[in-house]
Design an enzyme around this catalytic site. Structure first.
Site, mmCIF file in Angstrom:
data_model
loop_
_atom_site.group_PDB
_atom_site.id
_atom_site.type_symbol
_atom_site.label_atom_id
_atom_site.label_comp_id
_atom_site.label_asym_id
_atom_site.label_seq_id
_atom_site.Cartn_x
_atom_site.Cartn_y
_atom_site.Cartn_z
ATOM 1 N N GLY A 1 17.811 -32.932 -6.988
ATOM 2 C CA GLY A 1 19.323 -32.810 -6.854
ATOM 3 C C GLY A 1 19.848 -31.440 -6.499
ATOM 4 N N ILE B 1 19.754 -15.164 -1.319
ATOM 5 C CA ILE B 1 20.247 -16.330 -1.295
ATOM 6 C C ILE B 1 19.916 -17.393 -0.223
ATOM 7 C CG2 ILE B 1 22.188 -18.130 -1.800
ATOM 8 C CD1 ILE B 1 21.201 -16.374 -4.264
ATOM 9 N N ASN C 1 20.952 -20.823 0.618
ATOM 10 C CA ASN C 1 21.839 -21.605 0.934
ATOM 11 C C ASN C 1 23.228 -21.297 -0.141
ATOM 12 O OD1 ASN C 1 23.642 -23.701 0.932
ATOM 13 N ND2 ASN C 1 22.264 -25.136 1.683
ATOM 14 N N GLN D 1 24.294 -25.026 -8.169
ATOM 15 C CA GLN D 1 23.330 -25.010 -9.156
ATOM 16 C C GLN D 1 23.762 -24.044 -10.263
ATOM 17 O OE1 GLN D 1 19.408 -25.916 -9.250
ATOM 18 N NE2 GLN D 1 20.916 -27.444 -8.738
ATOM 19 N N LYS E 1 14.622 -15.651 -5.287
ATOM 20 C CA LYS E 1 14.290 -15.996 -6.700
ATOM 21 C C LYS E 1 15.115 -17.165 -6.929
ATOM 22 C CE LYS E 1 15.294 -11.813 -8.357
ATOM 23 N NZ LYS E 1 15.147 -10.527 -9.252
ATOM 24 N N VAL F 1 17.707 -19.934 -8.880
ATOM 25 C CA VAL F 1 18.900 -19.970 -9.621
ATOM 26 C C VAL F 1 19.304 -21.277 -10.474
ATOM 27 C CG1 VAL F 1 20.321 -18.704 -7.791
ATOM 28 C CG2 VAL F 1 19.964 -21.156 -7.641
ATOM 29 N N GLU G 1 18.285 -22.357 -13.303
ATOM 30 C CA GLU G 1 18.521 -21.975 -14.961
ATOM 31 C C GLU G 1 19.199 -20.883 -15.467
ATOM 32 O OE1 GLU G 1 14.739 -24.830 -16.267
ATOM 33 O OE2 GLU G 1 14.252 -22.617 -16.114
#
Ligand SMILES: Cc1cc2nc3c(=O)[nH]c(=O)nc-3n(C[C@H](O)[C@H](O)[C@H](O)COP(=O)(O)OP(=O)(O)OC[C@H]3O[C@@H](n4cnc5c(N)ncnc54)[C@H](O)[C@@H]3O)c2cc1C
Ligand code: SF4
Lengths: 755, 318
Positions: free
Chosen positions: A483, A642, A644, A651, A714, A716, A718
């Site tokens: 998801g 980033i 997207n 997220q 990197k 994202v 959590e």
């Protein structure tokens, strides 16, 4: 082995981003399937022949043994095909005595007459229809002999001892300087205890499996976060070679750490399908999910801060006590992140665990940071108030130059920038530091902030890229999308790397027969799987370039392969060009495939690499009832490049919303008489609803962490939850002066604190 | 869930007749409560009589200047009715404070009144519960029962009635109309529909077995302002921790007892000139807490004066 310095120095199409696909807010690859209900989840997959249905029966004691199972009525019930318990379930691989959720050990079902926790699966009924299986399951009579049980964390927490997890987890006590002396000597001190409750994942999609056999080969669709490890573990459970097991997980309705490994649904569906010679589906009910899958254990966290009057931390400690099931060693590592966050000469962190007769403890939504920031980042707020220093300024004063415990340089650290930009965008300067000063009708209004930190990990991964005669690129990888947006991000990397439009990329993931990737969890997915995808894409570029320069029919023939460019579906060397599809159709009509992989660089460990952020929250507290509503939330995050903006933002805001619930509503209570959880459905277990969340915005700083991996990205997934709940708690205090250190902060606790 | 048979009733008389003919039958209206309870093995009717399409879905003006709400009107329909919104706003507010949009679209007026408690021990068949299994004991009594009754509880059951709508109806002096299994029409106040648990918490209302609710009748609205306030752990889709319905001088409390709680002591105190705080204190003198739900007493003490003030302001605006 590579070096991060090589990653840093090497350019690649993702970094160059010529077509501008990297960083764009691209819609979800699989979105149309999901919103039209045509993306089959594990239980909905249509097997090759009509399925039978299994319903599991769960234990109703916390500890003891099954004295008797009477299956006669169930076996005689209409449509029932088989009833299994420990007495007659087929043999399976043995579970190791100390059991870890992550390693691919056998995970046998219905193994013995022992009951280790309330809700453990003790029997399964398989019937021709779901209704008949449910009716049959209700007829299974289980008689128990209960043993005395220890299930009350707060009653037993004094028995907690050092974690028995492997030493590399570093969960034991770690001291730097002399904490006790530093704390005792500090002119300003905070010493408080916070409690966080046991939490359940509450994924929309309960765990479920659809399994069938062709000869001695098993195909099983199940809802898991990782395919390869589960293929190995399932094969070990069924005692067959891994190559005879195919695990598929195309779509997952939320994982949150709870689906790292499969449960009894998958094992029993596989065994029953073999025994019956027909496909079998088994699903957990919502109620069974609460006990029968893992949870985040409750914690008690003691934070001690010592500071000078000008706000320099001289002593810093977060000690965590938590619980785990008797056969496991998972530890909610709430203290770990403290080792990386603030500077202080005297430091003490560590964990202790008490083993209880409760369901299995495990990873849930940013284990460690999500629970640990709920104490430390509130303690920092308390310290700021005591010192009369702005909470943002206090944190800036304790910003370390290098990793505070290892002394390693940061790969990049923009925490201060996150805090400063957040403060400005949010209007932090309008905050009245004195609590209870701002009113809006019946609401007292307050602002709070907290810092966010979450680690960055790269796991070995591989991928394959194929270009076909239509110029379509197919990414194949044993990755999962739970998801989060993994499908979409892989498509973007492929499109940018091969210079084709997004519409010319296909993504196939969620299949153990595809090149292995670590799956989803620990916010390592996009970086690990994506870096392997980039590598595969680079290898495919090379293969295509060589194809062109060696093909006499190509306008690129004879040109230097190293100079071939890829753009808009066209391959070119300077002004000689042709369409990629034309080249492949002519020169490699069966298509070309290339593999790629990534593994951590030899010197990855020489840098301290994390993701960072700052949360700002405005809440209203109802002066009469103690109800809290978040009015505004802003998170500013630094998490590398980033890929997207849309899926990353989702997220992050999703994480922030989980932060709200961990502060205000979420948690489960254990009834010590039964060892069972009180909330067993989504009416009772309170996750936030739309009306709980006001404005929410997540801003991602322009950042590249070139030492993290070849793409400089990197995770994202959590980061958004880490610190968010603390910002809510701090805003509550600013609104009304109530400090509630026992989460969740429900109206009754606020009223009690207000007096 | 156990196998059951099903029929759809065409008129009210046929529905009660079918009930008399089938032992262990239940009416099915919106199904939002009953079907959940069947899936969880809490209720096991052998036969369902679907009353959802009975021609009882209209809201009509009565000769007395009130409204008759058919038992099959959905919660959404009732809450949105212009007459109810303008003259009985406490009812609209109470209904929209309950459940979620999806639930209210299915839930009916009759079914809402007869929904069963949200007590967590009632919902877990592994636990004792006198309501589910008379004589087995009350799991909640010594349990995690933060959301239990402060009025009229017994040692046999400390559950609360979860309906928001019913609290407003009690404050509005509404009545229910029913059809008994022997074919007789009855009418009595909503306030007399639900029972206190006593020793028989499994008997929740004064309806005879198989009696069908056909309508709820609202009298002319009382003089004065109205308001419904509900306190809950999240902003929507949550059972109340406490709620209050004010309709003129009438006051009813929700989530505090095994039935909607008409606060007649507080009403009487208000009539004789007591302040809102004194009035609710008079009511709360009869409240009892069990160690975990004590916060409700404080909560009600704070909530009611605020609601009275809001209702008064609403009355002035109207
Ligand atoms: C998750 C969740 C949250 C909820 N939250 C709230 C809330 O916050 N506030 C609130 O007020 N409600 C809440 N509800 C309850 C909801 O309002 C009820 O489920 C609904 O009103 C029941 O109506 P129904 O028509 O679906 O009844 P059904 O489920 O069909 O029936 C309920 C009972 O009434 C009987 N019955 C139905 N109609 C008649 C009739 N005409 N005559 C005699 N007997 C009849 C049935 O036999 C059954 O026993 C919630 C429900 C759920 C599932
Ligand atoms: S309070 Fe009532 S409903 Fe709840 S367990 Fe006790 S008897 Fe059952």
């Amino acid at each position: 082995m590579t070096s991060v310095l090589e990653w840093e120095a090497t350019s690649n199409p993702v970094k160059e981003n010529r077509a501008g696909i990297i960083g764009k807010a691209v819609d979800r690859y699989e979105g149309p399937l999901k919103v039209t209900g045509t993306a089959p989840y594990a239980y909905e997959v249509t097997p090759p022949s009509p399925a039978a249905y299994g319903v599991m029966v769960s234990a109703t004691i916390a500890r003891g043994r099954i004295a008797a199972i009477d299956a006669a009525a169930a076996e005689a019930s209409p449509g029932v095909l088989l009833v299994w318990s420990h007495e007659n379930v087929p043999e399976q691989g043995p579970r190791p005595p100390l059991y870890d959720f992550f390693t691919p050990f056998p995970r046998p079902a219905l193994q013995s007459d022992r009951v280790y926790f309330f809700g453990q699966q003790v029997a399964v009924v398989v019937a021709d229809t779901l209704e008949n299986a449910q009716a049959g399951a209700d007829l299974v009579k289980v008689t128990y002999e209960a043993d005395s049980q220890a299930v009350d964390f707060h009653a037993h927490r004094h028995e907690a001892t050092e974690p028995d997890s492997p030493p590399e987890f570093q969960l034991g006590n770690r001291e730097m300087g002399d904490f006790a002396a530093g704390f005792a000597a500090a002119p300003v001190r905070i010493d408080d205890v916070w409690r966080t409750p046991l939490q359940n994942h509450c994924q929309m999609e309960p765990c479920a499996a659809t399994a069938w056999w062709e000869g001695d080969h098993l195909t099983v669709h199940c809802s898991v976060q990782t395919v390869r490890r589960n293929q190995i573990a399932l094969a070990a459970t069924l005692q067959i070679p891994p190559e005879n097991v195919r695990v598929l997980t195309r779509y997952v309705g939320g994982g949150f750490g709870g689906k790292s490994a499969f449960y009894e649904d998958t094992v029993l569906a596989s065994l029953a399908a073999r025994a019956l010679g027909r496909p079998v589906k088994v699903a957990f009910s919502r109620q069974q999910m609460m006990h029968g899958t893992i949870h985040r254990p409750a914690t008690e966290q003691r934070v001690r801060l010592g500071a000078t009057p000008d706000g320099r931390l001289t002593a810093l400690s977060l000690m965590t006590t938590t619980h785990c099931d008797r056969r496991g060693f998972f530890t909610e590592f709430s203290s770990l992140f403290v080792r990386n966050l603030y500077a202080a000469p005297n430091r003490l962190t560590g964990h202790s665990v008490v083993k209880l007769d409760l369901p299995v403890a495990g990873a849930l939504r940013a284990p460690g940071e999500a629970s640990g920031t709920l104490s430390l980042e509130v303690a920092m707020d308390e310290l700021a108030e005591k010192l009369g220093i702005d909470p943002v300024e206090l944190r800036i004063r304790n910003e370390p130059e290098a990793d505070p415990e290892t002394g390693k340089p940061f790969s990049i650290r923009q925490l201060v920038r996150c805090m400063r930009e957040g403060a400005q965008l949010f209007g932090w300067d309008k905050r009245n530091p004195k609590p209870g000063q701002v009113r809006d009708g019946r609401w007292m209004v307050g602002l709070g902030m907290a810092a966010a930190i979450r680690g960055n990990i790269l796991f070995p991964a591989s991928a394959s890229f194929t270009v076909d005669a239509d110029g379509v690129i197919t990414v194949r990888q044993g990755m999962t999308d739970i998801g989060t947006g993994a499908y979409t991000v892989l498509a973007q990397i492929a499109a940018e790397t091969l210079g084709v439009p997004l519409g010319d990329v296909r993504v196939e993931i969620g299949d153990s027969e595809l090149p292995p990737a670590p799956g989803s969890g620990g916010q390592f997915g996009a970086a690990s799987a994506g870096s392997a995808a980039l590598a595969a894409g680079m290898n495919l570029r090379k293969a295509i370039a060589e194809l062109a320069s060696n093909d006499p029919a190509s306008p690129l023939f004879g040109g230097p392969a190293g100079q071939v460019t890829f753009q808009d579906g066209v391959v070119a060397i300077a002004n000689r060009s042709e369409r990629l599809a034309d080249l492949v159709r002519r020169a490699a009509p069966d298509g070309l495939t290339a593999m790629g992989e990534v593994s951590p660089a030899a010197d990855s460990g020489d840098w301290s690499s994390h993701t960072y952020g700052a949360h700002y929250v405005e809440v209203g507290v109802d002066t009469v009832t103690g109800e809290v509503r978040t009015r505004r939330m802003l998170g500013v995050f630094a998490a590398g490049r980033i890929i997207n903006r849309k899926t990353a933002r989702s997220q992050l805001t999703g994480g922030m919303i989980w932060g709200v619930s961990s502060a205000l509503t979420e948690g489960n209570l254990v009834d010590p008489r039964y060892g069972s959880l009180i909330n067993q459905d989504l009416a009772g277990y309170m996750v936030p609803v739309q009306a709980d969340i006001g404005e929410v915005e997540a801003i991602m700083l322009d950042e590249v962490d070139d030492k993290a991996n070849p793409m400089g990205i990197k995770g994202v997934g959590e980061l958004g939850i880490s610190g968010a709940g603390a910002a809510v708690a701090n805003a509550i205090y600013n609104a009304c002066g109530a400090r509630v250190r026992d989460y969740p902060i429900t109206p009754d606790k606020i009223l009690a604190a207000l007096g | 869930m156990r196998p059951f048979t099903y029929e759809r009733a065409t008129d009210a008389q046929a529905a009660v007749k079918a009930m008399a003919e089938h032992p262990n039958a239940k009416f099915l209206a919106g199904g939002t409560n009953l079907l959940d309870l069947m899936k969880l093995e809490i209720e096991h009717p052998a036969h369902l009589i679907d009353v959802g399409r009975l021609p009882l879905a209209a809201i009509e003006d009565t000769a007395e200047g009130g409204l008759r709400i058919g038992a099959m009107t959905t919660n959404s329909h009732v809450a949105a009715d212009a007459r109810i919104r303008s003259r009985y706003r406490v009812l609209t507010q109470a209904i929209v404070a309950g459940g979620s949009g999806q639930l209210r679209n299915k839930a009916t007026t009759g079914g809402n009144l007869l929904q069963r408690t949200r007590c967590a021990y009632f919902y877990d068949t592994a636990k004792p519960c006198n309501k589910r299994h008379p004589g087995s004991g009350c799991g909640a009594l010594e349990g995690l029962n933060r959301n239990s009754a402060i009025f009229g509880a017994s040692d046999a059951c400390i559950a609360t009635h979860p309906s928001d709508m019913a609290v407003a109806l009690v404050a509005l002096d509404a009545s229910v109309e029913t059809l008994t299994p022997w074919g007789e029409g009855r009418r009595f106040p909503v306030a007399e529909l639900h029972r206190l648990p006593g020793e028989t918490p499994q008997i929740e209302t004064r309806l005879a077995p198989g009696e069908l609710i056909t309508a709820v009748v609202l009298p002319r609205p009382p003089q004065g302002g109205q308001v419904y306030r509900k306190v809950r752990d999240r902003a929507s889709y949550a059972a109340g921790l406490a709620s209050v319905a004010v309709a003129g001088g009438n006051l009813a409390l929700g989530a505090v007892a095994h039935r909607p709680w008409r606060a007649d002591k507080a009403e009487a105190a208000l009539k004789s000139g007591a302040s809102p705080g004194e009035a609710i204190a008079a009511e709360l003198a009869g409240a009892a807490q069990n160690g975990r739900n004590g916060f409700k007493i404080n909560l009600v003490a704070r909530l009611v004066p605020a609601a009275l003030e809001e209702a008064r302001a609403n009355g002035r605006d109207a």
